[in-house]
Design a protein around this motif. Structure first.
Motif, short mmCIF file in Angstrom:
data_model
loop_
_atom_site.label_atom_id
_atom_site.label_comp_id
_atom_site.label_asym_id
_atom_site.label_seq_id
_atom_site.Cartn_x
_atom_site.Cartn_y
_atom_site.Cartn_z
N LEU A 28 0.82 -1.21 0.00
CA LEU A 28 0.00 0.00 0.00
C LEU A 28 0.86 1.27 0.00
CD1 LEU A 28 -2.87 -1.11 2.40
CD2 LEU A 28 -2.96 -0.88 -0.10
N GLU A 29 1.97 1.25 0.71
CA GLU A 29 2.89 2.39 0.69
C GLU A 29 3.46 2.58 -0.71
OE1 GLU A 29 3.93 4.75 2.94
OE2 GLU A 29 2.39 4.03 4.33
N GLY A 30 3.86 1.48 -1.33
CA GLY A 30 4.37 1.56 -2.70
C GLY A 30 3.31 2.04 -3.67
N LYS A 31 2.11 1.54 -3.52
CA LYS A 31 1.00 1.90 -4.42
C LYS A 31 0.71 3.41 -4.33
CE LYS A 31 -2.81 0.17 -6.59
NZ LYS A 31 -2.81 0.16 -8.00
N GLU A 32 0.75 3.94 -3.12
CA GLU A 32 0.51 5.37 -2.95
C GLU A 32 1.58 6.18 -3.69
OE1 GLU A 32 0.57 8.65 0.61
OE2 GLU A 32 -0.28 6.68 1.06
N ARG A 33 2.82 5.77 -3.58
CA ARG A 33 3.89 6.47 -4.27
C ARG A 33 3.76 6.32 -5.79
NH1 ARG A 33 5.15 5.67 0.68
NH2 ARG A 33 6.70 6.89 1.79
N LEU A 34 3.41 5.13 -6.24
CA LEU A 34 3.20 4.89 -7.66
C LEU A 34 2.10 5.80 -8.20
CD1 LEU A 34 3.38 3.27 -10.35
CD2 LEU A 34 1.89 1.57 -9.29
N GLU A 35 1.00 5.89 -7.49
CA GLU A 35 -0.13 6.71 -7.94
C GLU A 35 0.22 8.20 -7.97
OE1 GLU A 35 -3.23 5.40 -5.30
OE2 GLU A 35 -3.57 3.58 -6.47
N ASN A 36 1.23 8.59 -7.20
CA ASN A 36 1.67 9.99 -7.19
C ASN A 36 2.92 10.21 -8.04
OD1 ASN A 36 -0.24 11.41 -5.38
ND2 ASN A 36 0.41 9.81 -3.96
N ALA A 37 3.24 9.22 -8.87
CA ALA A 37 4.35 9.28 -9.84
C ALA A 37 5.73 9.35 -9.18
CB ALA A 37 4.16 10.43 -10.82
N TYR A 38 5.85 8.82 -7.97
CA TYR A 38 7.16 8.67 -7.31
C TYR A 38 7.63 7.24 -7.54
CZ TYR A 38 6.05 13.10 -5.05
OH TYR A 38 5.72 14.41 -4.80
N TYR A 39 7.98 6.96 -8.78
CA TYR A 39 8.26 5.59 -9.19
C TYR A 39 9.46 4.97 -8.48
CZ TYR A 39 5.13 7.26 -12.79
OH TYR A 39 4.06 7.82 -13.44
N ALA A 40 10.56 5.68 -8.45
CA ALA A 40 11.77 5.15 -7.80
C ALA A 40 11.54 4.93 -6.31
CB ALA A 40 12.96 6.07 -8.05
N GLU A 41 10.80 5.84 -5.68
CA GLU A 41 10.53 5.72 -4.25
C GLU A 41 9.57 4.57 -3.95
OE1 GLU A 41 10.36 8.50 -6.03
OE2 GLU A 41 11.74 9.93 -5.10
N ALA A 42 8.75 4.20 -4.91
CA ALA A 42 7.78 3.12 -4.71
C ALA A 42 8.44 1.74 -4.73
CB ALA A 42 6.69 3.18 -5.78
N LEU A 43 9.46 1.60 -5.53
CA LEU A 43 10.06 0.27 -5.76
C LEU A 43 10.51 -0.45 -4.49
CD1 LEU A 43 11.93 1.03 -9.07
CD2 LEU A 43 10.10 -0.65 -8.74
N PRO A 44 11.21 0.20 -3.55
CA PRO A 44 11.63 -0.54 -2.34
C PRO A 44 10.45 -1.11 -1.54
CG PRO A 44 12.82 1.54 -2.49
CD PRO A 44 11.76 1.55 -3.56
N PHE A 45 9.33 -0.42 -1.56
CA PHE A 45 8.16 -0.93 -0.85
C PHE A 45 7.61 -2.18 -1.52
CE2 PHE A 45 8.31 3.48 0.56
CZ PHE A 45 8.20 3.31 1.94
N PHE A 46 7.56 -2.17 -2.84
CA PHE A 46 7.10 -3.37 -3.55
C PHE A 46 8.08 -4.52 -3.36
CE2 PHE A 46 4.98 -0.08 -6.34
CZ PHE A 46 3.72 -0.28 -5.78
N GLU A 47 9.37 -4.22 -3.40
CA GLU A 47 10.38 -5.26 -3.20
C GLU A 47 10.25 -5.89 -1.81
OE1 GLU A 47 13.92 -3.07 -4.10
OE2 GLU A 47 13.61 -3.26 -6.27
N GLN A 48 10.05 -5.06 -0.80
CA GLN A 48 9.89 -5.58 0.56
C GLN A 48 8.61 -6.39 0.68
OE1 GLN A 48 12.06 -5.73 2.92
NE2 GLN A 48 10.71 -6.65 4.42
N SER A 49 7.55 -5.92 0.06
CA SER A 49 6.29 -6.66 0.06
C SER A 49 6.48 -8.05 -0.55
CB SER A 49 5.23 -5.88 -0.72
OG SER A 49 4.02 -6.60 -0.77
N LEU A 50 7.21 -8.09 -1.67
CA LEU A 50 7.45 -9.37 -2.34
C LEU A 50 8.34 -10.29 -1.52
CD1 LEU A 50 7.86 -8.02 -5.95
CD2 LEU A 50 6.07 -9.59 -5.15
N THR A 51 9.28 -9.71 -0.79
CA THR A 51 10.13 -10.51 0.08
C THR A 51 9.30 -11.20 1.17
OG1 THR A 51 12.03 -9.08 -0.29
CG2 THR A 51 12.08 -10.42 1.70
N LEU A 52 8.33 -10.47 1.68
CA LEU A 52 7.49 -11.00 2.75
C LEU A 52 6.41 -11.95 2.23
CD1 LEU A 52 7.10 -7.66 4.71
CD2 LEU A 52 8.45 -9.66 5.42
N GLN A 53 5.86 -11.64 1.06
CA GLN A 53 4.78 -12.46 0.50
C GLN A 53 4.64 -12.18 -0.99
OE1 GLN A 53 1.04 -11.89 2.47
NE2 GLN A 53 -0.10 -13.01 0.93
#
Length: 117
Positions: free
Chosen positions: A8-33
């Protein structure tokens, strides 16, 4: 944070066009599940950041986790054309989408577009 919170943190950044800032959140999400939607969001980020190999790898991973999601399969077909120049594989993917969901117009339109070329 857990996988959903990171997503959800990554998605919020993605929706606000902060693409590079969103990636670590998605990566961490994928690491967990691992989840196909996180990979799909990474695809959008990498595409916006003009990183075609990472974009393609992300949508391919998303599609692999959930190959019957029509929206993801359509994006994968588009990525096959855009990044791999593989229209035959894209047509095959679009045909598979339409076999299971004859009314999915975005896939039908893209297939018609490919057939005109």
């Amino acid at each position: 944070m857990n996988a959903v919170e990171n997503y959800l943190e990554g998605k919020e950044r993605l929706e606000n066009a902060y693409y590079a800032e969103a990636l670590p959140f998605f990566e961490q999400s994928l690491t967990l599940q691992p989840h196909f939607k996180a990979y799909e969001c990474m695809y959008r980020c990498y595409a916006a950041l003009n990183e075609p190999e990472k974009a393609f790898d992300s949508i391919a991973a998303s599609h692999k986790l959930n190959p019957k999601n029509d929206k993801t399969a359509l994006e994968y077909a588009k990525a096959l054309v855009r990044y791999k120049k593989d229209k035959a594989a894209a047509r095959s993917e679009l045909t598979a989408i339409l076999e299971r969901n004859k009314t999915y117009m975005p896939a039908k339109r893209f297939l018609e577009e490919l057939d005109k070329e």
